[in-house]
Design an enzyme around this catalytic site. Structure first.
Site, mmCIF file in Angstrom:
data_model
loop_
_atom_site.group_PDB
_atom_site.id
_atom_site.type_symbol
_atom_site.label_atom_id
_atom_site.label_comp_id
_atom_site.label_asym_id
_atom_site.label_seq_id
_atom_site.Cartn_x
_atom_site.Cartn_y
_atom_site.Cartn_z
ATOM 1 N N HIS A 204 -106.504 0.754 1.349
ATOM 2 C CA HIS A 204 -106.012 1.591 2.456
ATOM 3 C C HIS A 204 -105.459 2.938 2.023
ATOM 4 O O HIS A 204 -105.023 3.712 2.870
ATOM 5 C CB HIS A 204 -104.921 0.854 3.226
ATOM 6 C CG HIS A 204 -103.611 0.819 2.484
ATOM 7 N ND1 HIS A 204 -103.365 -0.045 1.460
ATOM 8 C CD2 HIS A 204 -102.486 1.576 2.600
ATOM 9 C CE1 HIS A 204 -102.142 0.145 0.990
ATOM 10 N NE2 HIS A 204 -101.581 1.132 1.658
HETATM 11 C C1 UD1 Z 1 -98.622 3.778 5.375
HETATM 12 C C2 UD1 Z 1 -97.870 4.460 4.233
HETATM 13 C C3 UD1 Z 1 -98.373 3.902 2.904
HETATM 14 C C4 UD1 Z 1 -98.278 2.393 2.878
HETATM 15 C C5 UD1 Z 1 -98.988 1.793 4.088
HETATM 16 C C6 UD1 Z 1 -98.781 0.305 4.118
HETATM 17 C C7 UD1 Z 1 -97.166 6.813 4.453
HETATM 18 C C8 UD1 Z 1 -97.481 8.204 4.115
HETATM 19 N N1 UD1 Z 1 -98.122 5.898 4.216
HETATM 20 O O1 UD1 Z 1 -99.990 4.118 5.255
HETATM 21 O O2 UD1 Z 1 -97.576 4.423 1.861
HETATM 22 O O3 UD1 Z 1 -98.872 1.932 1.696
HETATM 23 O O4 UD1 Z 1 -98.451 2.372 5.282
HETATM 24 O O5 UD1 Z 1 -99.785 -0.340 4.824
HETATM 25 O O6 UD1 Z 1 -96.092 6.526 4.916
HETATM 26 N N2 UD1 Z 1 -102.725 2.224 12.418
HETATM 27 C C9 UD1 Z 1 -102.927 1.264 13.379
HETATM 28 N N3 UD1 Z 1 -101.933 0.351 13.596
HETATM 29 C C10 UD1 Z 1 -100.761 0.376 12.928
HETATM 30 C C11 UD1 Z 1 -100.557 1.356 11.954
HETATM 31 C C12 UD1 Z 1 -101.556 2.276 11.710
HETATM 32 O O7 UD1 Z 1 -103.972 1.210 14.020
HETATM 33 O O8 UD1 Z 1 -99.917 -0.490 13.175
HETATM 34 C C13 UD1 Z 1 -103.815 3.189 12.107
HETATM 35 C C14 UD1 Z 1 -103.715 4.497 12.886
HETATM 36 O O9 UD1 Z 1 -105.017 4.914 13.170
HETATM 37 C C15 UD1 Z 1 -103.095 5.432 11.866
HETATM 38 C C16 UD1 Z 1 -103.620 4.920 10.543
HETATM 39 O O10 UD1 Z 1 -103.743 3.506 10.720
HETATM 40 O O11 UD1 Z 1 -103.430 6.765 12.087
HETATM 41 C C17 UD1 Z 1 -102.732 5.199 9.353
HETATM 42 O O12 UD1 Z 1 -101.398 4.757 9.563
HETATM 43 P P1 UD1 Z 1 -100.151 5.449 8.787
HETATM 44 O O13 UD1 Z 1 -98.898 4.691 9.049
HETATM 45 O O14 UD1 Z 1 -100.134 6.927 9.031
HETATM 46 O O15 UD1 Z 1 -100.544 5.307 7.302
HETATM 47 P P2 UD1 Z 1 -100.979 4.027 6.481
HETATM 48 O O16 UD1 Z 1 -102.330 4.272 5.933
HETATM 49 O O17 UD1 Z 1 -100.741 2.804 7.284
HETATM 50 N N1 UDP Z 2 -100.492 -8.097 3.064
HETATM 51 C C1 UDP Z 2 -100.532 -8.993 4.145
HETATM 52 N N2 UDP Z 2 -101.711 -9.167 4.808
HETATM 53 C C2 UDP Z 2 -102.857 -8.518 4.474
HETATM 54 C C3 UDP Z 2 -102.807 -7.604 3.380
HETATM 55 C C4 UDP Z 2 -101.616 -7.414 2.703
HETATM 56 O O1 UDP Z 2 -99.508 -9.608 4.466
HETATM 57 O O2 UDP Z 2 -103.888 -8.742 5.114
HETATM 58 C C5 UDP Z 2 -99.218 -7.877 2.360
HETATM 59 C C6 UDP Z 2 -99.251 -8.104 0.866
HETATM 60 O O3 UDP Z 2 -98.985 -9.440 0.546
HETATM 61 C C7 UDP Z 2 -98.158 -7.156 0.379
HETATM 62 C C8 UDP Z 2 -98.139 -6.052 1.398
HETATM 63 O O4 UDP Z 2 -98.886 -6.510 2.508
HETATM 64 O O5 UDP Z 2 -96.890 -7.796 0.414
HETATM 65 C C9 UDP Z 2 -98.754 -4.804 0.835
HETATM 66 O O6 UDP Z 2 -98.829 -3.841 1.831
HETATM 67 P P1 UDP Z 2 -99.820 -2.625 1.777
HETATM 68 O O7 UDP Z 2 -100.925 -2.906 0.825
HETATM 69 O O8 UDP Z 2 -100.169 -2.300 3.175
HETATM 70 O O9 UDP Z 2 -98.899 -1.431 1.265
HETATM 71 P P2 UDP Z 2 -98.457 -0.934 -0.200
HETATM 72 O O10 UDP Z 2 -97.882 -2.072 -0.933
HETATM 73 O O11 UDP Z 2 -99.658 -0.332 -0.854
HETATM 74 O O12 UDP Z 2 -97.459 0.129 0.123
#
Ligand code: UD1
Ligand code: UDP
Length: 359
Positions: A204
């Site tokens: 992601h």
């Molecule tokens: C965010 C964090 C990243 C973290 C990740 C965990 C920042 C800059 N990024 O990235 O560090 O690793 O969360 O998963 O803070 N969306 C949905 N539903 C949701 C959330 C997001 O559909 O509940 C979609 C939307 O289209 C959105 C995109 O995902 O635009 C990205 O979401 P965003 O929170 O901006 O960044 P992440 O990639 O989730």
């Molecule tokens: N995770 C989860 N379900 C999934 C994928 C990941 O519960 O389908 C959990 C995973 O065990 C870990 C956390 O999400 O604890 C990691 O989150 P993510 O990869 O979104 O963010 P990052 O750690 O890169 O910030």
């Protein structure tokens, strides 16, 4: 009073041991949820599965540009902090919610505790690296998970007395939930998988999935792994990635794409996988703790401890390199040492916070 700010999947999971400890000690605290993540499988499922109390405050900021999202979180956090005047605010990790929460609190002269302080990828192309550096430099209590993280902070001039080595709360979360997961879910059976006879994938990172060449390389690499090993490749797709795969409009052959799993299901899948491919921070740590080999589809990592103990390999995003990395990592014998502590980080952090008093 302690203010706990969170907003995304990994923050809910890694803050859960801290919340449980505040509950256990019957402390005066509140949870403020920014709403950065809001889909059921990115948010609510974790409160339900981990049995966490509902947030007292929900800002519902939703998705947006970096500046737009950060600004909305700051305005919402400011209102809550002015009303509640906590002694300390806790943030965890490196998201926009973390940076916005910490910056707002520090301007109101509320003490800031940063959980998972001192991680550095040294790659400013990652939005998370900017969030980490800024948050560390405005925090009063830096809860560093490892000695490497502590050294990173000292090298940037942060004073030693502000740093407290606690280990990572992800260890607490894994230890607290592995048995619960065994009792409550049987996801291998549900997906018709055999232990050690499937690969698990997450991807992601903005710099990976928002880049067409990298995303194509990753998908091609995963298809290559599936063909070579003739084993299922289970890929719970993050919403950002789902959007990008759809935009790319290419077929994904042979991969088992699913909705994101709850933590109990994902933990079980991780613990039984042959190998995990990921670009996630938390997943690099969890595989290391669980003794499962990890191939990280990135060029750098802020989790160098996993490379040092031999649980993780950086394989980039080109299909050929991904396949070569997987060939090598599937031959590893686990048995490395977990570098992230012994699962009492949450208790240590809450002990420090309980003693904090308003300035
Ligand atoms: C965010 C964090 C990243 C973290 C990740 C965990 C920042 C800059 N990024 O990235 O560090 O690793 O969360 O998963 O803070 N969306 C949905 N539903 C949701 C959330 C997001 O559909 O509940 C979609 C939307 O289209 C959105 C995109 O995902 O635009 C990205 O979401 P965003 O929170 O901006 O960044 P992440 O990639 O989730
Ligand atoms: N995770 C989860 N379900 C999934 C994928 C990941 O519960 O389908 C959990 C995973 O065990 C870990 C956390 O999400 O604890 C990691 O989150 P993510 O990869 O979104 O963010 P990052 O750690 O890169 O910030």
């Amino acid at each position: 009073m302690i203010g706990i700010i969170l907003g995304t999947r990994p923050e809910i999971i890694k803050m859960s041991p801290v919340i449980r400890e505040c509950e256990r000690r019957n402390l005066d605290y509140f949870i403020l949820h920014s709403g950065q993540h809001y889909s059921y499988e990115m948010d609510r499922v974790f409160f339900e599965e981990l049995d966490l109390p509902d947030p007292e405050y929900s800002l519902d900021v939703g998705s947006g540009t970096h500046a737009g999202q950060t600004a909305k979180i700051m305005t919402g956090v400011e209102d809550v902090l002015m009303k509640e005047s906590p002694d300390i605010v806790l943030v965890q990790g490196d998201t926009n919610t973390v940076m916005a929460g910490a910056l707002t609190a520090s301007k109101l002269h509320v003490q800031v505790g940063h959980i998972e302080a001192g991680l550095r990828s040294f790659n400013r192309w990652m939005p998370e690296e900017i969030n980490r550096v800024l948050t560390d430099h405005i925090s009063d209590h830096l809860f560093a998970p490892t000695e490497t993280a502590r050294k990173n902070l000292l090298a940037e001039g942060i004073e030693d007395p502000k740093i407290c080595m606690t280990g990572n709360t992800v260890v607490d979360a894994v230890y607290q939930n592995l048995d619960i997961s065994k009792r409550k879910v049987n996801v291998l059976k549900d997906l018709d998988l055999e232990p050690r006879e499937y690969f698990l994938v997450t991807a992601h990172r903005q710099e990976n999935v928002d880049n067409r060449a990298r995303l194509k390389g990753i998908l091609k690499g995963l298809e290559g792994v599936q063909k070579e090993f003739a084993l299922p490749v289970v890929f719970p797709v993050h919403p950002r990635t789902e959007k990008r795969i759809q935009e790319l409009g290419i077929g994904v052959d042979g991969l088992n794409l699913t909705k994101p799993f709850g933590f109990l299901e994902f933990l079980q899948l991780e613990s039984q996988a042959k190998l995990v491919l990921t670009d996630s921070g938390g997943v690099q740590e969890e595989t290391c703790i669980l003794g499962v080999p990890c191939a990280t589809m990135r060029y750098d990592t802020e989790r160098p401890e996993t490379l040092a103990v031999g649980s993780n390999i950086l394989v980039g995003t080109e299909s050929r390199r991904i396949l070569e990395g997987v060939r090598s990592a599937t031959t590893w014998k686990s048995g490395w040492k977990n570098p992230y502590g012994d699962g009492i980080a949450g208790k240590m952090i809450v002990m420090v916070c309980a003693a904090a008093r308003s300035r």
